[in-house]
Design a protein around this motif. Sequence first.
Motif, short mmCIF file in Angstrom:
data_model
loop_
_atom_site.label_atom_id
_atom_site.label_comp_id
_atom_site.label_asym_id
_atom_site.label_seq_id
_atom_site.Cartn_x
_atom_site.Cartn_y
_atom_site.Cartn_z
N LYS A 156 90.47 18.11 139.49
CA LYS A 156 91.39 17.43 138.57
C LYS A 156 90.69 16.36 137.75
CE LYS A 156 94.40 16.24 141.70
NZ LYS A 156 95.62 15.64 142.29
N MET A 157 89.72 15.69 138.33
CA MET A 157 89.03 14.64 137.60
C MET A 157 88.29 15.20 136.40
SD MET A 157 88.36 11.51 137.08
CE MET A 157 88.81 10.60 138.56
N GLN A 158 87.67 16.35 136.54
CA GLN A 158 86.97 16.96 135.42
C GLN A 158 87.94 17.30 134.29
OE1 GLN A 158 85.53 20.94 135.92
NE2 GLN A 158 83.96 20.75 134.35
N HIS A 160 90.94 16.04 133.84
CA HIS A 160 91.51 14.78 133.37
C HIS A 160 90.60 14.13 132.33
CE1 HIS A 160 93.56 10.80 133.90
NE2 HIS A 160 92.36 10.36 133.61
N LYS A 161 89.29 14.09 132.60
CA LYS A 161 88.35 13.45 131.69
C LYS A 161 88.30 14.17 130.35
CE LYS A 161 85.28 11.27 135.10
NZ LYS A 161 83.92 11.28 135.69
N ILE A 162 88.34 15.50 130.39
CA ILE A 162 88.30 16.25 129.13
C ILE A 162 89.52 15.92 128.27
CG2 ILE A 162 88.43 18.56 128.11
CD1 ILE A 162 86.82 19.59 130.50
N VAL A 163 90.68 15.84 128.91
CA VAL A 163 91.90 15.52 128.17
C VAL A 163 91.83 14.10 127.62
CG1 VAL A 163 94.39 15.17 128.35
CG2 VAL A 163 93.33 17.14 129.48
N ARG A 164 91.42 13.16 128.47
CA ARG A 164 91.48 11.75 128.07
C ARG A 164 90.45 11.36 127.01
NH1 ARG A 164 96.14 11.64 129.02
NH2 ARG A 164 97.07 10.84 130.94
N THR A 165 89.40 12.15 126.83
CA THR A 165 88.46 11.85 125.75
C THR A 165 89.13 12.02 124.39
OG1 THR A 165 87.62 14.13 125.77
CG2 THR A 165 86.41 12.50 127.06
N TYR A 183 101.85 16.27 139.13
CA TYR A 183 101.55 15.51 137.91
C TYR A 183 100.36 14.59 138.14
CZ TYR A 183 105.58 17.19 135.36
OH TYR A 183 106.47 17.99 134.70
N ASP A 184 99.58 14.44 137.11
CA ASP A 184 98.36 13.64 137.18
C ASP A 184 98.70 12.17 137.38
OD1 ASP A 184 95.24 13.93 135.98
OD2 ASP A 184 96.15 11.94 135.85
N ASP A 185 98.07 11.55 138.38
CA ASP A 185 98.30 10.13 138.62
C ASP A 185 96.99 9.35 138.64
OD1 ASP A 185 97.21 11.05 140.98
OD2 ASP A 185 98.82 10.32 142.29
N ILE A 186 95.95 9.95 138.04
CA ILE A 186 94.67 9.26 137.96
C ILE A 186 94.79 8.10 136.98
CG2 ILE A 186 92.23 9.50 137.33
CD1 ILE A 186 92.48 12.49 138.07
N GLU A 187 94.42 6.92 137.43
CA GLU A 187 94.57 5.74 136.59
C GLU A 187 93.47 5.72 135.53
OE1 GLU A 187 94.96 0.87 136.94
OE2 GLU A 187 94.99 2.12 138.74
N ASP A 188 93.87 5.60 134.29
CA ASP A 188 92.92 5.57 133.19
C ASP A 188 92.39 4.16 132.98
OD1 ASP A 188 93.11 8.30 132.36
OD2 ASP A 188 95.12 7.82 131.61
N PRO A 189 91.15 4.05 132.54
CA PRO A 189 90.66 2.72 132.17
C PRO A 189 91.41 2.22 130.95
CG PRO A 189 89.11 4.43 131.50
CD PRO A 189 90.16 5.10 132.35
#
Length: 316
Positions: A156-158, A160-165, A183-189
């Motif tokens: 999921k982290m991989q 997630h990072k692609i989306v958040r860029t 649902y994604d709950d990874i906290e964004d910087p």
Amino acid sequence: MDNNLQIPVYLFTGFLEAGKTKFIQETLEDPRFSNGEVTLVLVCEEGIEEFQPEKYPQKDVYIKVIEDASELTVDYLLKLEEQLGFSRVVLEYNGMWMLDELYSALPDHWQVYQEMFFVDAGTFSTYNANMRSLVVDKLTSCELVVFNRCPADVDKMQLHKIVRTTNRRCDIAYEYCDGNVEYDDIEDPLPFDINAPVIEINDEDYAVWYRDTTEKLEQYDGKTVKFKANIKRNPKETKIFVGGRQVMTCCIDDTKFAGYICEYDKTEELSDGDWAILTVKVEVKYHKVYKRKGPVLTVKELVKCSAPDEEIATFY
């Protein structure tokens, strides 16, 4: 045909076999969506999955296929509207076509109400590596990314990072092979550097910054911040004004002015409603307006400016 009546468009993007058709089919079978509104389904990409209109609770659903991007024109869409009299559109867009082509083809009174991007988790990395411009095109404006057919050990982290860029505000959902959805709950910087000598807040990040100061006020004590603000001034107050923005939490009815007390010794030069770029020093201290401790901003520099492109700040 009344061109003053807005037509909501539910836009589904994604590449071939990403799960768009299946999701749209299930949506149109859902009685909560099939509420009697005459609906046009525009299909710009046909895969293995096929629509089954016989399963729809309502019968006034029209399916039209667009086989080539050149067919998608304002005139053609207006002609369909006149012929069929629909009041909403469900649009399955071809992942190989750029969204600018679609936006230029939509009549002015057709408004994209919701945009969702569907992805096959197993092929997404390949598309991202080889067709990055198409991926970015679909990610930029979507409100939800759905990763379909996720294995149990999906990274999921991989994803997630692609989306958040590209898109910091959209929701992300992972649908697993067993049908469960997470649902994604990874906290964004934060989208700004809180440790910079001057923390610069972009126009689109005001709501995020305001929320962060509300939740973690003490970490801003003594910091210098630069941001664009709308000025609210009481003529009776000669040394302070309120600087902030209208912030929408979830819908237009949930919009309120979110601002800070700003101390400034030239308030007579300001008018209520002015826009300005403020460079301020933040102090956490008691103020009579708050009737408690809160953020009090000492203005170090004020430059009047025009309003931002989007005057209402959002979290999306």
